[in-house]
Write an enzyme that holds these catalytic residues in place. Structure first.
Site, short mmCIF file in Angstrom:
data_model
loop_
_atom_site.label_atom_id
_atom_site.label_comp_id
_atom_site.label_asym_id
_atom_site.label_seq_id
_atom_site.Cartn_x
_atom_site.Cartn_y
_atom_site.Cartn_z
N ASP A 118 41.59 33.67 38.27
CA ASP A 118 40.42 34.44 37.85
C ASP A 118 40.32 35.60 38.84
OD1 ASP A 118 38.12 35.30 36.66
OD2 ASP A 118 36.88 33.61 37.31
N CYS A 126 37.53 40.01 34.38
CA CYS A 126 36.36 40.47 33.62
C CYS A 126 36.40 42.00 33.61
CB CYS A 126 35.05 39.94 34.19
SG CYS A 126 34.82 40.19 35.96
N ASP A 144 39.74 29.49 47.43
CA ASP A 144 39.45 30.92 47.38
C ASP A 144 39.76 31.49 48.75
OD1 ASP A 144 37.45 32.74 45.34
OD2 ASP A 144 37.73 33.49 47.37
#
Length: 432
Positions: free
Chosen positions: A309, A362, A263
């Site tokens: 993601d 999302c 990340d």
């Protein structure tokens, strides 16, 4: 605290959120610290009132005719909790710690509470400036979709098949939680929200501590399954964060092959190490960036699968974070778009010929989903999206075909159609 005193406290917290434009969690925490007499049940009940009021902020304001914290709470009690006018009046007695009595205008508005003729952004409780984007996706279902996104979310669990043989075994070990099997994910268990909004302390359960279960929305479980990660593959989870999808991929791969979890914000990776150990994961290397240096340069052109993601506005999680929708600004969307471009470009360098990028958000905003991929494919030749029906069949998720919304490049899950958070997923295959 009496129910009336809790109403007063919720009004106070909402006023603080509005005045200081900060997350509800911070305002609730500060209120609790300055009102230490309030017990845990009181604090939970007040939080539930605050979050329900934020869910219905636009419609409550419409019904009550003004946007004050008191009006929003009163409107919510009528619209969300279904209280009659006399029940609300009894709570607003003006007695010690209770809100002031209802005015004649408030009483009349509560009696006539009706959203007939309300604009879509009012009936659906969302910021009006994102309506054009939502209309393109939902069409005539816009209000129903957004009303579903304003409801309370259940607590979903993913059964970890590295530690337990079946979902049934985990389910049978947790009868006191009242969990039921999720309807769409073969790995999920669901606990319905309680009346006061409190959930069970799952993280203190022996089965959680042993790694049998993880907290993960059913939608997140489904998009992880859609990745098609297989034992023996080489996979990068490029925005791994706390590791929720990394853990799901490791179970899918049965601890065979290799996952590289990284990340660009090393702080977000902090929880992943304990989670991997608890879950019995042995095929994950955590690559922590140093001084913003790329931690996976040596993997360029070698990966079977790159999971993105992506950072996004989080619109699809508004059931859980209703205050976030009122803090969303056009500038926030533009910032996320730039971050998505960067991470997709990085994924393109990692994936090998014949490999795939699995892009997940999302969000339900086209700008972050199909449009982000369209501009990516304009920048990078040789990537083609897998049609939604083929992607579902390959992941053995064909039962979702009539529930998800196929889009130009992927598919959309929503609370109204799938009972999950709002997730977008697409698979881009690189030409051999």
């Amino acid at each position: 605290m009496t129910p009336a005193a809790r109403i007063s406290a919720a009004i106070e917290v909402l006023a603080d959120i509005e005045a200081r434009r900060r997350p509800a969690t911070e305002a609730l925490k500060d209120w609790g610290l300055s009102h230490r007499f309030a017990g845990s049940k009181d604090r939970a009940a007040i939080a539930s009132l605050v979050y329900d009021a934020l869910r219905r902020k636009a419609s409550a304001t419409w019904v009550m005719g003004e946007n004050t914290s008191r009006s929003v709470v009163l409107g919510m009690l009528r619209l969300q909790r279904g209280l009659g006018v006399e029940a609300i009046a009894a709570l607003c007695s003006g007695e010690r710690f209770a809100p002031e009595p209802l005015s004649a205008d408030e009483r009349e508005r509560l009696e006539k509470a009706d959203l007939s003729g309300a604009p879509a952004h009012v009936a659906g409780d969302f910021p009006d400036w994102i309506e054009p984007s939502l209309q393109g996706l939902f069409g005539g279902d816009l209000v129903a979709e957004m009303q579903a996104l304003a409801t309370r979310a259940p607590l979903d669990l993913r059964v970890n098949t590295l530690k337990v043989s079946s979902r049934e075994e985990a389910h049978d070990a947790l009868p006191h939680l009242g969990a039921v099997e999720t309807p769409l994910s073969p790995l999920g268990l669901r606990i319905a929200p309680s009346e006061d909004g409190r959930g069970p302390a799952v993280q203190s359960e022996p089965e959680f501590l042993k790694g049998w279960i993880e907290i993960q929305d059913e939608g997140s479980q489904l998009v992880a399954l859609l990745s098609g990660a297989k034992p023996g593959e080489q996979v990068v989870d490029l925005c791994a964060g706390g590791g929720g999808k990394t853990l799901a991929l490791a179970a899918m791969m049965e601890n065979h092959g290799q996952i590289y979890a990284t990340d660009n914000d090393s702080r977000r990776l902090a929880p992943i190490h304990d989670r991997l150990a608890r879950a019995g994961v042995r095929n994950v290397q955590v690559r922590t960036p140093r001084a913003k240096a790329d931690a996976v340069t040596d993997l360029d052109g070698k990966m079977d699968c790159v999971l993105v993601d992506a950072p996004c506005t989080g619109v699809g999680t508004w059931r859980r974070n209703p205050d976030a929708k009122w803090r969303l600004r056009p500038g926030s969307l533009e910032t996320r778009r730039k971050e998505q471009e960067l991470v997709l470009d990085r994924a393109a360098r990692l994936v090998k010929p014949g490999g795939r990028i699995v892009y997940i958000t999302c969000s339900i905003l086209a700008e972050e989903n199909d449009e982000a991929l369209s501009t990516f494919m304009e920048r990078h030749d040789g990537f083609k999206p897998v049609p939604a029906d083929k992607a579902l069949e390959a992941a053995q998720l064909g039962h979702l075909k009539n529930l998800v919304r196929p889009t130009a490049h992927g598919l959309q899950l929503t609370p109204h159609r799938t009972g999950t958070d709002g997730f977008y997923a697409a698979i881009l295959v690189r030409n051999p």
